[in-house]
Design an enzyme around this catalytic site. Structure first.
Site, mmCIF file in Angstrom:
data_model
loop_
_atom_site.group_PDB
_atom_site.id
_atom_site.type_symbol
_atom_site.label_atom_id
_atom_site.label_comp_id
_atom_site.label_asym_id
_atom_site.label_seq_id
_atom_site.Cartn_x
_atom_site.Cartn_y
_atom_site.Cartn_z
ATOM 1 N N ASP A 132 0.645 -0.773 -0.043
ATOM 2 C CA ASP A 132 -0.171 -0.114 -0.026
ATOM 3 C C ASP A 132 0.736 1.657 -0.023
ATOM 4 O O ASP A 132 2.159 0.711 0.714
ATOM 5 C CB ASP A 132 -0.725 0.041 1.069
ATOM 6 C CG ASP A 132 -2.331 -0.776 1.033
ATOM 7 O OD1 ASP A 132 -2.253 -1.426 0.266
ATOM 8 O OD2 ASP A 132 -2.992 -0.985 2.334
ATOM 9 N N ARG A 182 -1.423 -0.888 -8.045
ATOM 10 C CA ARG A 182 -3.017 -0.243 -8.578
ATOM 11 C C ARG A 182 -3.144 0.776 -8.484
ATOM 12 O O ARG A 182 -2.335 1.726 -7.561
ATOM 13 C CB ARG A 182 -2.667 -1.392 -6.837
ATOM 14 C CG ARG A 182 -4.578 -0.390 -6.008
ATOM 15 C CD ARG A 182 -4.470 0.099 -4.876
ATOM 16 N NE ARG A 182 -4.869 -1.621 -4.386
ATOM 17 C CZ ARG A 182 -4.434 -2.029 -3.233
ATOM 18 N NH1 ARG A 182 -3.849 -0.945 -2.110
ATOM 19 N NH2 ARG A 182 -4.459 -3.014 -2.827
HETATM 20 P P1 FDA Z 1 -14.072 9.291 -4.460
HETATM 21 O O1 FDA Z 1 -14.010 9.102 -3.195
HETATM 22 O O2 FDA Z 1 -14.347 10.188 -4.966
HETATM 23 O O3 FDA Z 1 -15.723 8.151 -4.640
HETATM 24 C C1 FDA Z 1 -16.869 7.902 -5.548
HETATM 25 C C2 FDA Z 1 -17.886 7.407 -5.148
HETATM 26 O O4 FDA Z 1 -18.212 6.253 -4.210
HETATM 27 C C3 FDA Z 1 -19.166 8.328 -3.889
HETATM 28 O O5 FDA Z 1 -19.437 9.562 -4.939
HETATM 29 C C4 FDA Z 1 -19.569 7.918 -3.190
HETATM 30 O O6 FDA Z 1 -20.465 7.398 -3.999
HETATM 31 C C5 FDA Z 1 -18.319 6.711 -3.082
HETATM 32 N N1 FDA Z 1 -17.850 6.425 -1.788
HETATM 33 C C6 FDA Z 1 -16.964 6.942 -1.261
HETATM 34 N N2 FDA Z 1 -16.537 6.591 -0.505
HETATM 35 C C7 FDA Z 1 -17.234 6.029 0.030
HETATM 36 C C8 FDA Z 1 -17.661 5.066 1.389
HETATM 37 N N3 FDA Z 1 -16.708 5.531 2.783
HETATM 38 N N4 FDA Z 1 -18.943 4.992 2.466
HETATM 39 C C9 FDA Z 1 -20.210 4.865 1.045
HETATM 40 N N5 FDA Z 1 -19.755 5.151 -0.401
HETATM 41 C C10 FDA Z 1 -18.393 5.622 -1.363
HETATM 42 N N6 FDA Z 1 -4.532 5.124 -0.719
HETATM 43 C C11 FDA Z 1 -3.951 5.400 -0.773
HETATM 44 O O7 FDA Z 1 -3.370 6.749 -0.308
HETATM 45 N N7 FDA Z 1 -2.989 4.820 -0.608
HETATM 46 C C12 FDA Z 1 -3.740 3.292 -0.570
HETATM 47 O O8 FDA Z 1 -2.812 2.089 -1.139
HETATM 48 C C13 FDA Z 1 -5.017 3.281 -1.083
HETATM 49 N N8 FDA Z 1 -5.451 1.414 -1.808
HETATM 50 C C14 FDA Z 1 -6.841 1.416 -1.678
HETATM 51 C C15 FDA Z 1 -6.957 0.834 -2.138
HETATM 52 C C16 FDA Z 1 -8.585 0.052 -2.303
HETATM 53 C C17 FDA Z 1 -9.184 -0.905 -3.127
HETATM 54 C C18 FDA Z 1 -9.459 1.140 -2.493
HETATM 55 C C19 FDA Z 1 -10.913 0.777 -2.877
HETATM 56 C C20 FDA Z 1 -9.042 2.549 -1.887
HETATM 57 C C21 FDA Z 1 -7.441 2.542 -1.728
HETATM 58 N N9 FDA Z 1 -7.145 4.056 -0.824
HETATM 59 C C22 FDA Z 1 -5.395 3.859 -1.010
HETATM 60 C C23 FDA Z 1 -7.849 5.279 -0.981
HETATM 61 C C24 FDA Z 1 -7.834 5.635 -1.929
HETATM 62 O O9 FDA Z 1 -7.258 6.793 -2.656
HETATM 63 C C25 FDA Z 1 -9.140 7.341 -2.165
HETATM 64 O O10 FDA Z 1 -9.504 7.259 -0.830
HETATM 65 C C26 FDA Z 1 -10.567 6.011 -1.637
HETATM 66 O O11 FDA Z 1 -10.735 4.612 -2.378
HETATM 67 C C27 FDA Z 1 -11.689 7.108 -2.518
HETATM 68 O O12 FDA Z 1 -11.704 7.498 -3.838
HETATM 69 P P2 FDA Z 1 -12.498 7.013 -4.055
HETATM 70 O O13 FDA Z 1 -11.789 6.968 -5.377
HETATM 71 O O14 FDA Z 1 -12.957 5.937 -4.200
HETATM 72 O O15 FDA Z 1 -13.825 8.140 -5.522
#
Ligand code: FDA
Length: 305
Positions: A132, A182
């Protein structure tokens, strides 16, 4: 209001006293919705259930605030136990870990020796380990250690965060080396001199990084809950005539479960990031910070206790 709540939960996530207390409480306040259990056995049960629904997984043994060598040794032992439990159970799952848990802040050599032990175990079972990506202060050293480990192991990859300005350059470089990445938006609070302050710029850069890494022919895990990013990836699949063996989607355990199942039904590889362990508090607070609307289930959890 959203920003106030976000900062409130991010500040709570760093509270070491609450973190220590939470280890004794057991999973509370609705944390079981996003954390698969406290023990490896509980986590394996959840992984098996997800596999049966067509979802692949990555297990993460949660841990925060590692200051002593003994804690780093224990965290490394947990990673090895997790790989052994995955192999013994025959489930479809790899391992995610954070190098600060393995003592990166105590000694680089200590951390690298733990990584070698973990990667040897993963190789023995034909499994893969994802490092990560943590905050900016650990970014360059993480990439440097990855490069060192890649000289001996091909079953290791890392994460690149779209909010960092440097990530485009990193993806171009890692793409040449065909490193399994990733790609994510980025979860930490970083200053404007290193990270895009505007969400729109982060989203645009995320799309660009996905295109770059897929075009390089490298394996790409698109980790997001964002429909626009998922659509972008599907469009690239058509445009570049990609094989579905070259990429996968990833989402967190308990978040957008219906979408996870739908992507799997559509024939995409969908991997769920499954955290477990008694050190659940910081992880849970960060998930609440991402989406303060989820405090509703914390309040319900409080009323039930
Ligand atoms: P965004 O936050 O813009 O969300 C898009 C939509 O998804 C929202 O409008 C909502 O509908 C839905 N959503 C998002 N979060 C939600 C929640 N908690 N509950 C319900 N709905 C939600 N970061 C990092 O810095 N280092 C890492 O190693 C990782 N590893 C990692 C692994 C995996 C499998 C994931 C999915 C994420 C990570 N992350 C991470 C976290 C990543 O950087 C980020 O903070 C989150 O995924 C939120 O961003 P989104 O791309 O989901 O979009």
């Amino acid at each position: 209001m959203e920003t106030v709540l976000k900062n409130f939960f991010l500040a709570l996530s760093k509270n070491q006293m609450l973190n220590q207390m939470a280890k004794k409480w057991g999973l509370r306040f609705g944390a079981h919705r996003v954390v698969a259990g406290e023990t490896i056995d509980e986590a394996i049960v959840k992984v098996r259930e997800l596999n049966e629904k067509g979802l692949t997984c990555t297990l993460d043994h949660l841990g925060e605030f590692v200051f002593h060598e003994q804690e780093a040794n224990e965290a490394a032992d947990y990673c090895i136990k997790t790989l052994e439990a995955i192999a013994a159970a025959g489930v479809d799952c790899n391992l995610s870990l954070k190098m600060t848990q393995l003592g990166l802040d105590i000694s680089r050599d200590l951390c690298v020796s733990h990584m070698r032990r973990i990667l040897d175990t993963a190789s023995k079972y034909g499994n893969f380990v994802r490092i990560d990506m943590e905050d900016y202060a650990h970014n360059e050293i993480t990439l440097e250690i990855l490069r060192e480990l890649r000289k001996e192991y091909d079953n290791v990859g890392t994460v690149i965060q779209a909010y960092l300005y440097k990530s485009e350059e990193d993806v171009r470089r890692l793409g040449v080396e065909r490193i399994n990445l990733r790609l994510v938006k980025g979860a930490y609070k970083e200053p404007e001199d290193v990270a895009f302050p505007l969400k729109k710029d982060v989203d645009d850069n995320f799309k660009k990084l996905i295109s770059l890494h897929l075009e390089s022919g490298s394996y790409t895990a698109v980790a997001t809950h964002d429909d626009a990013i998922i659509e972008h990836t599907k469009e690239l699949e058509k445009k570049l005539s990609l094989s579905r063996d070259q990429f996968e989607f990833q989402m967190l355990y308990g978040i957008r479960t219906a979408t996870q199942l739908e992507l799997s039904r559509q024939g995409y590889r969908m991997r769920v990031y499954v955290p477990y362990g008694n050190d659940w508090y910081g992880y849970f607070m960060r998930r609440l910070a991402e989406r303060p609307a989820n405090v509703a289930f914390v309040l319900k959890g409080l009323l039930r206790k």
